[in-house]
Design an enzyme around this catalytic site. Structure first.
Site: not given
Length: 161
Positions: A86-88
């Site tokens: 989940p780099c967001h």
DNA sequence: GCCATGGCTAGTA
DNA sequence: GCCATGGCTAGTA
């Protein structure tokens, strides 16, 4: 097809061609093997709880040997496991949305997608387009979360905290 | 020599 | 708006 388990320590195997591409393949994992540093970054990134965010800088401080926000940003940009990793959930230090899939700035289409994902997860945005400080995961907490995830046992004694 | 950063300085209102 | 920081890629030898 054939998701071959790659040797952990592939000595040579530059696998340049890889060609792959073969149409819709494009599944994650086919690209190059992430470096040890990148894997640490991704592991830490995966420890960010849903509905919370952290910053490149905080993530950098939470790393085993701490590094720089810049280096973290680079690892994010090259994240082959998105959105599984989940780099967001990583935003800029000023709580602005930051970048996504190689694009930067709130106007970029992919970044708008990033915001939509965060809203979906319950992250509050202010009228100025920034994320509320309240849901920021600081370095110390992030490190603890990651350790807990890894250890599964919850760390020492578990009692309290 | 690049960068999905961040902190600090200077200049303007 | 500038520059220090850290890790990585590409290009040369």
């Amino acid at each position: 097809m054939a998701p071959k388990p790659r040797p952990a320590a592939a000595p040579a195997a530059p696998a340049t061609g890889a060609a792959a591409a073969g149409g819709d393949g494009a599944a994650d994992g086919d690209k190059r093997t992430p470096t040890a540093y990148e894997q640490r970054v991704y592991r830490l990134c995966s420890a960010i709880p849903k509905g919370r965010v952290t910053t490149y800088g905080e993530l950098a401080k939470a790393l085993d040997p701490p590094s720089s926000a810049r280096a973290v940003g680079q690892a994010m940009r090259r994240n082959p496991f998105a959105p599984r990793v989940p780099c967001h959930r990583v935003v800029a230090a000023n709580m602005e949305i930051g970048g996504f899939t190689g694009s930067w700035g709130p106007e970029a289409a992919s970044v708008k997608r990033k915001r939509a994902m965060l809203i979906e997860e319950g992250v509050p945005f202010g009228g100025d387009g920034r994320v509320g400080r309240a849901c920021l995961v600081r370095a110390e907490e992030l490190a603890r979360l990651a350790a807990g995830k890894k250890g599964l046992a919850g760390g020492k004694g578990g009692a309290g905290e």
